[in-house]
Design a protein around this motif. Sequence first.
Motif, PDB file in Angstrom:
ATOM      1  N   UNK A  21       0.830  -1.209   0.000  1.00  0.00           N
ATOM      2  CA  UNK A  21       0.000   0.000   0.000  1.00  0.00           C
ATOM      3  C   UNK A  21       0.863   1.257   0.000  1.00  0.00           C
ATOM      4  N   UNK A  22       1.996   1.194   0.691  1.00  0.00           N
ATOM      5  CA  UNK A  22       2.903   2.343   0.746  1.00  0.00           C
ATOM      6  C   UNK A  22       3.656   2.504  -0.578  1.00  0.00           C
ATOM      7  N   UNK A  23       4.145   1.385  -1.126  1.00  0.00           N
ATOM      8  CA  UNK A  23       4.945   1.437  -2.348  1.00  0.00           C
ATOM      9  C   UNK A  23       4.111   1.638  -3.612  1.00  0.00           C
ATOM     10  N   UNK A  24       2.936   1.015  -3.651  1.00  0.00           N
ATOM     11  CA  UNK A  24       2.096   1.050  -4.853  1.00  0.00           C
ATOM     12  C   UNK A  24       0.650   1.383  -4.482  1.00  0.00           C
ATOM     13  N   UNK A  25       0.388   2.619  -4.032  1.00  0.00           N
ATOM     14  CA  UNK A  25      -0.949   2.951  -3.531  1.00  0.00           C
ATOM     15  C   UNK A  25      -2.060   2.797  -4.572  1.00  0.00           C
ATOM     16  N   UNK A  26      -1.812   3.187  -5.817  1.00  0.00           N
ATOM     17  CA  UNK A  26      -2.855   3.090  -6.841  1.00  0.00           C
ATOM     18  C   UNK A  26      -3.170   1.642  -7.192  1.00  0.00           C
ATOM     19  N   UNK A  27      -2.146   0.816  -7.322  1.00  0.00           N
ATOM     20  CA  UNK A  27      -2.364  -0.600  -7.635  1.00  0.00           C
ATOM     21  C   UNK A  27      -3.104  -1.297  -6.491  1.00  0.00           C
ATOM     22  N   UNK A  28      -2.750  -0.964  -5.261  1.00  0.00           N
ATOM     23  CA  UNK A  28      -3.421  -1.585  -4.119  1.00  0.00           C
ATOM     24  C   UNK A  28      -4.868  -1.101  -4.001  1.00  0.00           C
ATOM     25  N   UNK A  29      -5.106   0.160  -4.362  1.00  0.00           N
ATOM     26  CA  UNK A  29      -6.490   0.662  -4.338  1.00  0.00           C
ATOM     27  C   UNK A  29      -7.329  -0.129  -5.337  1.00  0.00           C
ATOM     28  N   UNK A  30      -6.799  -0.355  -6.547  1.00  0.00           N
ATOM     29  CA  UNK A  30      -7.530  -1.150  -7.536  1.00  0.00           C
ATOM     30  C   UNK A  30      -7.766  -2.570  -7.027  1.00  0.00           C
ATOM     31  N   UNK A  31      -6.762  -3.169  -6.390  1.00  0.00           N
ATOM     32  CA  UNK A  31      -6.888  -4.528  -5.848  1.00  0.00           C
ATOM     33  C   UNK A  31      -7.963  -4.576  -4.756  1.00  0.00           C
ATOM     34  N   UNK A  32      -7.933  -3.624  -3.844  1.00  0.00           N
ATOM     35  CA  UNK A  32      -8.908  -3.591  -2.747  1.00  0.00           C
ATOM     36  C   UNK A  32     -10.311  -3.339  -3.292  1.00  0.00           C
ATOM     37  N   UNK A  33     -10.446  -2.471  -4.287  1.00  0.00           N
ATOM     38  CA  UNK A  33     -11.750  -2.232  -4.912  1.00  0.00           C
ATOM     39  C   UNK A  33     -12.273  -3.489  -5.595  1.00  0.00           C
ATOM     40  N   UNK A  34     -11.371  -4.254  -6.195  1.00  0.00           N
ATOM     41  CA  UNK A  34     -11.773  -5.512  -6.822  1.00  0.00           C
ATOM     42  C   UNK A  34     -12.271  -6.495  -5.758  1.00  0.00           C
ATOM     43  N   UNK A  35     -11.613  -6.522  -4.607  1.00  0.00           N
ATOM     44  CA  UNK A  35     -12.078  -7.363  -3.502  1.00  0.00           C
ATOM     45  C   UNK A  35     -13.433  -6.863  -3.014  1.00  0.00           C
ATOM     46  N   UNK A  36     -13.632  -5.540  -2.999  1.00  0.00           N
ATOM     47  CA  UNK A  36     -14.906  -4.965  -2.598  1.00  0.00           C
ATOM     48  C   UNK A  36     -16.034  -5.336  -3.541  1.00  0.00           C
TER      49      UNK A  36
END
Length: 116
Positions: A21-36
């Motif tokens: 999340x710290x290193x790749x905030x945008x990629x992790x946001x997309x991943x978390x949204x996909x989980x959502x």
Amino acid sequence: LQKILILLQVTLSVIVGKTLMILFPNAMKRYILKMGEKSRMNQNPKFSYENWGPTFFSFKYLLFVLKVKWKRLEDEAYEGHPAPNTPVVTLGGEVRHLLDFMADNRPLILNFGSCT
């Protein structure tokens, strides 16, 4: 021993997740949204990503996941034995236990389904 292994697994996943999340905030946001999307969490217009996304991989998240996983260790069902008294949430948001819904000597029937 099982609790220690779960502690190590969850702690490692939280550390890796937080680092990503710290290193790749945008990629992790997309991943978390996909989980959502899978849990339909992001379909509620009053509950935006900013409300729940940043809580992933936090210390509270770690404690919650540990609590759930440790509790599930006790929820094993065996044929011919009493059912585990698993916690459930009512439609009104109240936490109850499965066997709270038993009435007298009537059988308790659980029906699982999905409407999509």
